[in-house]
Design a protein around this motif. Structure first.
Motif, PDB file in Angstrom:
ATOM      1  N   LYS A 192       0.856  -1.178   0.000  1.00  0.00           N
ATOM      2  CA  LYS A 192       0.000   0.000   0.000  1.00  0.00           C
ATOM      3  C   LYS A 192       0.896   1.233   0.000  1.00  0.00           C
ATOM      4  O   LYS A 192       1.663   1.458   0.940  1.00  0.00           O
ATOM      5  CB  LYS A 192      -0.906   0.001   1.225  1.00  0.00           C
ATOM      6  N   VAL A 193       0.800   2.013  -1.061  1.00  0.00           N
ATOM      7  CA  VAL A 193       1.641   3.196  -1.237  1.00  0.00           C
ATOM      8  C   VAL A 193       0.771   4.438  -1.104  1.00  0.00           C
ATOM      9  O   VAL A 193      -0.290   4.531  -1.726  1.00  0.00           O
ATOM     10  CB  VAL A 193       2.323   3.175  -2.620  1.00  0.00           C
ATOM     11  N   GLN A 194       1.213   5.396  -0.288  1.00  0.00           N
ATOM     12  CA  GLN A 194       0.489   6.648  -0.100  1.00  0.00           C
ATOM     13  C   GLN A 194       1.409   7.817  -0.424  1.00  0.00           C
ATOM     14  O   GLN A 194       2.525   7.902   0.097  1.00  0.00           O
ATOM     15  CB  GLN A 194      -0.015   6.761   1.337  1.00  0.00           C
ATOM     16  N   LEU A 195       0.928   8.701  -1.286  1.00  0.00           N
ATOM     17  CA  LEU A 195       1.640   9.924  -1.649  1.00  0.00           C
ATOM     18  C   LEU A 195       0.744  11.101  -1.287  1.00  0.00           C
ATOM     19  O   LEU A 195      -0.415  11.150  -1.703  1.00  0.00           O
ATOM     20  CB  LEU A 195       1.964   9.942  -3.144  1.00  0.00           C
ATOM     21  N   THR A 196       1.271  12.048  -0.520  1.00  0.00           N
ATOM     22  CA  THR A 196       0.421  13.122   0.009  1.00  0.00           C
ATOM     23  C   THR A 196       0.969  14.522  -0.237  1.00  0.00           C
ATOM     24  O   THR A 196       0.292  15.495   0.085  1.00  0.00           O
ATOM     25  CB  THR A 196       0.235  12.946   1.532  1.00  0.00           C
ATOM     26  N   ARG A 197       2.172  14.640  -0.779  1.00  0.00           N
ATOM     27  CA  ARG A 197       2.739  15.973  -1.006  1.00  0.00           C
ATOM     28  C   ARG A 197       2.618  16.325  -2.484  1.00  0.00           C
ATOM     29  O   ARG A 197       3.430  15.926  -3.317  1.00  0.00           O
ATOM     30  CB  ARG A 197       4.193  16.030  -0.547  1.00  0.00           C
ATOM     31  N   LEU A 198       1.583  17.086  -2.815  1.00  0.00           N
ATOM     32  CA  LEU A 198       1.330  17.490  -4.196  1.00  0.00           C
ATOM     33  C   LEU A 198       2.318  18.579  -4.598  1.00  0.00           C
ATOM     34  O   LEU A 198       2.408  19.622  -3.952  1.00  0.00           O
ATOM     35  CB  LEU A 198      -0.101  18.006  -4.327  1.00  0.00           C
ATOM     36  N   GLU A 199       3.055  18.350  -5.698  1.00  0.00           N
ATOM     37  CA  GLU A 199       4.054  19.318  -6.152  1.00  0.00           C
ATOM     38  C   GLU A 199       3.755  19.874  -7.536  1.00  0.00           C
ATOM     39  O   GLU A 199       4.201  20.969  -7.868  1.00  0.00           O
ATOM     40  CB  GLU A 199       5.447  18.675  -6.156  1.00  0.00           C
ATOM     41  N   ARG A 200       3.021  19.142  -8.357  1.00  0.00           N
ATOM     42  CA  ARG A 200       2.737  19.580  -9.728  1.00  0.00           C
ATOM     43  C   ARG A 200       1.225  19.502  -9.969  1.00  0.00           C
ATOM     44  O   ARG A 200       0.739  18.623 -10.684  1.00  0.00           O
ATOM     45  CB  ARG A 200       3.504  18.710 -10.728  1.00  0.00           C
ATOM     46  N   PRO A 201       0.465  20.428  -9.376  1.00  0.00           N
ATOM     47  CA  PRO A 201      -1.003  20.354  -9.472  1.00  0.00           C
ATOM     48  C   PRO A 201      -1.529  20.427 -10.894  1.00  0.00           C
ATOM     49  O   PRO A 201      -2.612  19.916 -11.176  1.00  0.00           O
ATOM     50  CB  PRO A 201      -1.472  21.548  -8.635  1.00  0.00           C
ATOM     51  N   ALA A 202      -0.779  21.042 -11.809  1.00  0.00           N
ATOM     52  CA  ALA A 202      -1.254  21.146 -13.192  1.00  0.00           C
ATOM     53  C   ALA A 202      -1.468  19.775 -13.814  1.00  0.00           C
ATOM     54  O   ALA A 202      -2.340  19.597 -14.677  1.00  0.00           O
ATOM     55  CB  ALA A 202      -0.260  21.951 -14.028  1.00  0.00           C
ATOM     56  N   LEU A 203      -0.706  18.766 -13.385  1.00  0.00           N
ATOM     57  CA  LEU A 203      -0.862  17.422 -13.934  1.00  0.00           C
ATOM     58  C   LEU A 203      -2.180  16.791 -13.503  1.00  0.00           C
ATOM     59  O   LEU A 203      -2.731  15.949 -14.213  1.00  0.00           O
ATOM     60  CB  LEU A 203       0.314  16.539 -13.497  1.00  0.00           C
ATOM     61  N   VAL A 204      -2.698  17.178 -12.339  1.00  0.00           N
ATOM     62  CA  VAL A 204      -4.013  16.708 -11.896  1.00  0.00           C
ATOM     63  C   VAL A 204      -5.111  17.504 -12.589  1.00  0.00           C
ATOM     64  O   VAL A 204      -6.126  16.955 -13.024  1.00  0.00           O
ATOM     65  CB  VAL A 204      -4.137  16.815 -10.364  1.00  0.00           C
ATOM     66  N   VAL A 205      -4.904  18.807 -12.720  1.00  0.00           N
ATOM     67  CA  VAL A 205      -5.883  19.675 -13.386  1.00  0.00           C
ATOM     68  C   VAL A 205      -6.178  19.174 -14.795  1.00  0.00           C
ATOM     69  O   VAL A 205      -7.331  19.148 -15.245  1.00  0.00           O
ATOM     70  CB  VAL A 205      -5.358  21.128 -13.436  1.00  0.00           C
ATOM     71  N   ASN A 206      -5.146  18.741 -15.511  1.00  0.00           N
ATOM     72  CA  ASN A 206      -5.300  18.356 -16.916  1.00  0.00           C
ATOM     73  C   ASN A 206      -6.328  17.260 -17.136  1.00  0.00           C
ATOM     74  O   ASN A 206      -6.937  17.173 -18.201  1.00  0.00           O
ATOM     75  CB  ASN A 206      -3.948  17.879 -17.475  1.00  0.00           C
ATOM     76  N   TYR A 207      -6.549  16.399 -16.140  1.00  0.00           N
ATOM     77  CA  TYR A 207      -7.429  15.248 -16.320  1.00  0.00           C
ATOM     78  C   TYR A 207      -8.759  15.360 -15.580  1.00  0.00           C
ATOM     79  O   TYR A 207      -9.572  14.446 -15.661  1.00  0.00           O
ATOM     80  CB  TYR A 207      -6.720  13.977 -15.841  1.00  0.00           C
ATOM     81  N   HIS A 208      -8.999  16.453 -14.864  1.00  0.00           N
ATOM     82  CA  HIS A 208     -10.159  16.461 -13.983  1.00  0.00           C
ATOM     83  C   HIS A 208     -11.086  17.647 -14.159  1.00  0.00           C
ATOM     84  O   HIS A 208     -11.963  17.881 -13.336  1.00  0.00           O
ATOM     85  CB  HIS A 208      -9.694  16.341 -12.525  1.00  0.00           C
ATOM     86  N   GLY A 209     -10.916  18.413 -15.216  1.00  0.00           N
ATOM     87  CA  GLY A 209     -11.892  19.426 -15.577  1.00  0.00           C
ATOM     88  C   GLY A 209     -12.029  20.582 -14.608  1.00  0.00           C
ATOM     89  O   GLY A 209     -13.106  21.172 -14.501  1.00  0.00           O
ATOM     90  N   LEU A 210     -10.950  20.923 -13.880  1.00  0.00           N
ATOM     91  CA  LEU A 210     -10.980  22.048 -12.959  1.00  0.00           C
ATOM     92  C   LEU A 210      -9.983  23.109 -13.419  1.00  0.00           C
ATOM     93  O   LEU A 210      -9.110  22.851 -14.245  1.00  0.00           O
ATOM     94  CB  LEU A 210     -10.636  21.590 -11.539  1.00  0.00           C
ATOM     95  N   GLU A 211     -10.114  24.313 -12.859  1.00  0.00           N
ATOM     96  CA  GLU A 211      -9.181  25.383 -13.195  1.00  0.00           C
ATOM     97  C   GLU A 211      -7.911  25.290 -12.361  1.00  0.00           C
ATOM     98  O   GLU A 211      -6.815  25.573 -12.850  1.00  0.00           O
ATOM     99  CB  GLU A 211      -9.860  26.738 -12.986  1.00  0.00           C
ATOM    100  N   THR A 212      -8.055  24.912 -11.091  1.00  0.00           N
ATOM    101  CA  THR A 212      -6.906  24.729 -10.208  1.00  0.00           C
ATOM    102  C   THR A 212      -7.166  23.543  -9.290  1.00  0.00           C
ATOM    103  O   THR A 212      -8.316  23.180  -9.036  1.00  0.00           O
ATOM    104  CB  THR A 212      -6.648  25.975  -9.331  1.00  0.00           C
ATOM    105  N   VAL A 213      -6.094  22.936  -8.788  1.00  0.00           N
ATOM    106  CA  VAL A 213      -6.175  21.908  -7.750  1.00  0.00           C
ATOM    107  C   VAL A 213      -5.237  22.328  -6.630  1.00  0.00           C
ATOM    108  O   VAL A 213      -4.065  22.632  -6.874  1.00  0.00           O
ATOM    109  CB  VAL A 213      -5.783  20.521  -8.285  1.00  0.00           C
ATOM    110  N   THR A 214      -5.748  22.373  -5.402  1.00  0.00           N
ATOM    111  CA  THR A 214      -4.965  22.877  -4.275  1.00  0.00           C
ATOM    112  C   THR A 214      -4.444  21.776  -3.359  1.00  0.00           C
ATOM    113  O   THR A 214      -3.384  21.919  -2.755  1.00  0.00           O
ATOM    114  CB  THR A 214      -5.808  23.858  -3.444  1.00  0.00           C
ATOM    115  N   ASN A 215      -5.183  20.692  -3.212  1.00  0.00           N
ATOM    116  CA  ASN A 215      -4.769  19.583  -2.355  1.00  0.00           C
ATOM    117  C   ASN A 215      -5.108  18.269  -3.041  1.00  0.00           C
ATOM    118  O   ASN A 215      -6.096  18.181  -3.781  1.00  0.00           O
ATOM    119  CB  ASN A 215      -5.485  19.622  -0.999  1.00  0.00           C
ATOM    120  N   ALA A 216      -4.301  17.257  -2.782  1.00  0.00           N
ATOM    121  CA  ALA A 216      -4.590  15.937  -3.346  1.00  0.00           C
ATOM    122  C   ALA A 216      -3.813  14.885  -2.569  1.00  0.00           C
ATOM    123  O   ALA A 216      -2.778  15.171  -1.957  1.00  0.00           O
ATOM    124  CB  ALA A 216      -4.216  15.873  -4.824  1.00  0.00           C
TER     125      ALA A 216
END
Length: 281
Positions: A192-216
């Motif tokens: 079980k791998v957990q990653l909690t420090r978001l460093e490149r939010p634009a990579l999440v934004v590209n696939y999820h239809g939002l303008e910005t992503v602040t936490n993940a």
């Protein structure tokens, strides 16, 4: 009239992601790097007890194994506004045989269903066998079936997409905010791998239809060969001055033992329904 395929391509990307059944961290939590004392060294391709060391090796291993074998993948995607109103929701399942040309996939949109040129889409299905692919779109007031000649429909590739997994993993710091533990009661090692420090939010934004992503946060269950059996992404972002929280989940099961059923509606397909050629995509 069928739904334009350029819109369906966006839906297929939207139906990606990641995992049912994992215990996830809430967005914004940031524990220090830690591992269980018994875990050391290389755990899977690109994964060690200290972090994800090679995203390419891990995602290549996952995609290669699934490309060569049969599997079933189930997914759920949900986005809600801060008042808990649903912005987007879908769930579905794909069954793929040992050959990438034999598969069955269905996706449902409980609420609110997407609308394309006055067609409100509630449910769609793909069934592919050899060089023929059948597509069925079910709306509020009508159903459309299309048949076209193509060796593989887009949905058959979407869920093993190396590009998607690579982008989501690469959005996080690979060693800080990283926790790995061995899952108990499995026939072969799974982590079980957990990653909690978001460093490149634009990579999440590209696939999820939002303008910005602040936490993940990202939680995945990975075996020693690199197969990502369970995968969950939880995120919070903004669109049109509104806060949106979302989760995307996928679970891969029955690897090597999936049988692809022929849906009953295939028997009702007649020559009166539209046939689309290879070049019309």
């Amino acid at each position: 009239m069928g739904i334009p395929r350029r819109w369906l391509a966006l839906l297929l990307v939207g139906c990606l992601c990641l995992t049912a059944g994992c215990n996830s961290l809430l967005p914004g939590s940031d524990p220090q790097t830690s591992t269980t004392s018994t875990l050391q060294g290389q755990l899977a391709p690109g994964l060690t007890a200290q972090g994800v060391t090679d995203i390419g090796a891990l995602t290549d291993a996952h995609a290669r194994i699934l490309q060569e074998d049969s599997y079933t993948v189930s997914w759920t995607n949900v986005q809600r506004y801060s008042n808990r109103t649903v912005r987007y929701q879908s769930h579905g399942q794909t069954q793929r045989g040992p050959s990438s040309t034999h598969f069955y996939s269905q996706t449902r949109f409980p609420t609110p269903p997407p609308t394309f040129a006055s067609f409100t889409l509630q449910h769609y299905e793909y069934y592919g066998k050899k060089d023929t692919v059948y597509q069925r779109y079910i709306g509020q007031n009508n159903t459309t079936v299309e048949v076209f000649n193509r060796s593989e429909a887009p949905v058959a590739k979407t869920f093993t997409s190396r590009e998607y997994f690579y982008a989501v993993l690469n959005a996080f710091n690979q060693s800080q905010g990283f926790i790995v533990t061995e899952r108990p009661n499995t026939s072969s090692p799974r982590y079980k791998v957990q990653l909690t420090r978001l460093e490149r939010p634009a990579l999440v934004v590209n696939y999820h239809g939002l303008e910005t992503v602040t936490n993940a946060s990202l939680t995945a269950t990975i075996d020693r060969w690199g197969v990502i059996h369970k995968y969950q992404l939880i995120y919070t972002g903004q669109t049109k001055n509104q806060t949106v929280s979302g989760s995307r989940t996928v679970r891969f099961t029955r690897i090597g033992s999936t049988q692809v059923p022929q849906p009953a509606w295939i028997h009702n397909v007649t020559t009166n329904q539209s046939v689309t050629g290879e070049d019309d995509r």
